[in-house]
Design a protein around this motif. Structure first.
Motif, PDB file in Angstrom:
ATOM      1  N   GLN A  71       0.808  -1.219   0.000  1.00 38.10           N
ATOM      2  CA  GLN A  71       0.000   0.000   0.000  1.00 38.10           C
ATOM      3  C   GLN A  71       0.840   1.267   0.000  1.00 38.10           C
ATOM      4  N   GLN A  72       2.017   1.207   0.600  1.00 41.50           N
ATOM      5  CA  GLN A  72       2.842   2.401   0.762  1.00 41.50           C
ATOM      6  C   GLN A  72       4.182   2.230   0.038  1.00 41.50           C
ATOM      7  N   PRO A  73       4.692   3.298  -0.598  1.00 42.18           N
ATOM      8  CA  PRO A  73       5.963   3.175  -1.329  1.00 42.18           C
ATOM      9  C   PRO A  73       7.174   3.074  -0.414  1.00 42.18           C
ATOM     10  N   TYR A  74       7.047   3.611   0.807  1.00 37.76           N
ATOM     11  CA  TYR A  74       8.166   3.600   1.743  1.00 37.76           C
ATOM     12  C   TYR A  74       7.677   3.127   3.104  1.00 37.76           C
ATOM     13  N   LEU A  75       8.500   2.337   3.783  1.00 38.71           N
ATOM     14  CA  LEU A  75       8.088   1.694   5.026  1.00 38.71           C
ATOM     15  C   LEU A  75       8.578   2.441   6.258  1.00 38.71           C
ATOM     16  N   ASN A  76       9.863   2.637   6.376  1.00 39.67           N
ATOM     17  CA  ASN A  76      10.422   3.412   7.485  1.00 39.67           C
ATOM     18  C   ASN A  76      11.860   3.809   7.167  1.00 39.67           C
ATOM     19  N   GLY A  77      12.255   4.953   7.708  1.00 37.47           N
ATOM     20  CA  GLY A  77      13.611   5.434   7.484  1.00 37.47           C
ATOM     21  C   GLY A  77      13.670   6.542   6.446  1.00 37.47           C
ATOM     22  N   LEU A  78      14.898   6.883   6.046  1.00 40.58           N
ATOM     23  CA  LEU A  78      15.140   7.982   5.119  1.00 40.58           C
ATOM     24  C   LEU A  78      15.348   7.449   3.708  1.00 40.58           C
TER      25      LEU A  78
END
Length: 369
Positions: free
Chosen positions: A326-333
């Protein structure tokens, strides 16, 4: 709400049925032991019903809320163990081996699968007790001074996340001596009348240049206007498709914020990036607050850094794969393109069970320079 309640409970009834038929009934255990395991599943479903009632309708004491919130995480981790068990069992049934060896393998699989489910649940409860401090350095073009931003996200006030929880967060943030504090959504997850005592703890928050807030999807479930009004009373600046300038003119940066994309579904409080960036200082960099990382697809070239949350980093490790769909990025930079960077917080609190596995809660100290 009734439709959500029915769908939510229905999903876990289906999960229960799968765990029972494809896992518990296949174990080398006595019928009496299997009956106790089935009762365990019934107790978990009852706990989930109480959880929903306590989340949205009634006030439970913390100890009870803790107990009734655990079944969501336990059943999810049991489901993962059951799927793993089911796959290995089906494969092993097709591998030629002696009856003695097959019996030994089956018993080993039974014990290890139950053991893994118990160990993962225990570890997840343990990990949720700790909020880590994540320190991140971000270089931004044309920024003349260095600023310390402390990001909080996905606190989900309600149930276990109460006055004492917020008090401990505020103390830790104050020790960091931030220039600004930003809260990227999902701050309140109960009726505002039940959240005021916890919210009042934020009045003790120390900062040099302000506290800034954008709504997340969960604010829409509990009257987003009431929550915005209450947060403003705390002295927060709520960025509602608008921007402010941080620091001395020409020496600082634009800070913009948008409503959450859940507003498209709700039909109100919809994000508008053009409004959010109206009249910004084009000679200074821009930081955007947007709850969900996937909003980045609507972000224009004026933005240098986007701060988001929502994903919880997956919260429970196997769930990460579903979040990534669902999301392009999960966690972090991440470096999204040549100019735009995005930082995604794993969240400071948790939703549902007080459990985290491979995705610790965080308070984020972001130094931009």
């Amino acid at each position: 709400m009734p439709l959500f309640f029915v769908a939510f409970i229905g999903v876990f009834i289906i999960i229960n049925m799968y765990i029972n038929r494809r896992f518990f009934t296949q174990l080398h255990l006595s019928q009496k032991s299997k009956k106790y395991l089935k009762y365990f599943l019934y107790i978990n479903i009852f706990g989930i019903v109480l959880y929903v009632l306590g989340r949205y309708l009634f006030d439970f004491p913390n100890w009870l809320y803790f107990l009734v919130s655990l079944p969501i995480g336990i059943l999810f981790l049991l489901l993962c163990s059951a799927v793993f068990y089911d796959i290995i069992r089906v494969i092993s049934d097709r591998v030629p081996m002696s009856n003695k060896r097959r019996d030994f393998f089956k018993k080993s699989l039974d014990i290890s699968s139950l053991g893994v489910a118990f160990a993962l649940s225990s570890r997840a409860i343990y990990e949720a007790k700790f909020i880590k401090l994540e320190r991140v350095d971000v270089e931004i073009k044309n920024l003349k001074n260095k600023y310390k931003i402390v990001q909080l996200s996905d606190i989900h006030i309600g149930g276990i996340v109460d006055k004492n929880f917020i008090h401990s967060i505020v103390e830790r943030v104050n020790n960091l001596e931030p220039d600004i504090v930003v809260i990227t959504g999902d701050l309140v997850d109960i009726k505002i009348s039940r959240a005021r005592e916890a919210l009042d703890e934020f009045k003790k928050l120390k900062h040099k240049l302000g506290i800034y807030f954008v709504v997340g999807n969960h604010e829409y479930f509990h009257n987003v206007d009431e929550i915005i009004d209450e947060v403003k009373k705390l002295g927060f600046r709520v960025l509602e498709n608008e921007n402010v300038y941080i620091g001395d003119k020409g020496e600082g940066f634009n800070l913009a914020g948008v409503y959450d994309i859940f507003g498209y579904r709700a039909g109100h409080h919809m994000p508008q990036i053009k409004d959010a960036l109206m009249d910004i200082d084009n000679n200074s960099p821009t930081v955007l607050l947007a709850h969900q990382p996937r909003y980045i697809e609507e972000v224009t070239g004026e933005v240098d850094l986007m701060l988001s949350g929502h994903t919880h980093g997956g919260q429970l490790y196997p769930f990460k794969a579903l979040v990534k769909l669902q999301q392009p990025y999960l966690n972090g930079l991440y470096q999204h393109d040549e100019k735009l960077q995005i930082y995604v917080s794993k969240g400071t609190g948790f939703w549902g069970p007080p459990m985290r596995l491979g995705a610790s809660s965080e308070i984020t100290e972001i130094t931009i320079s």
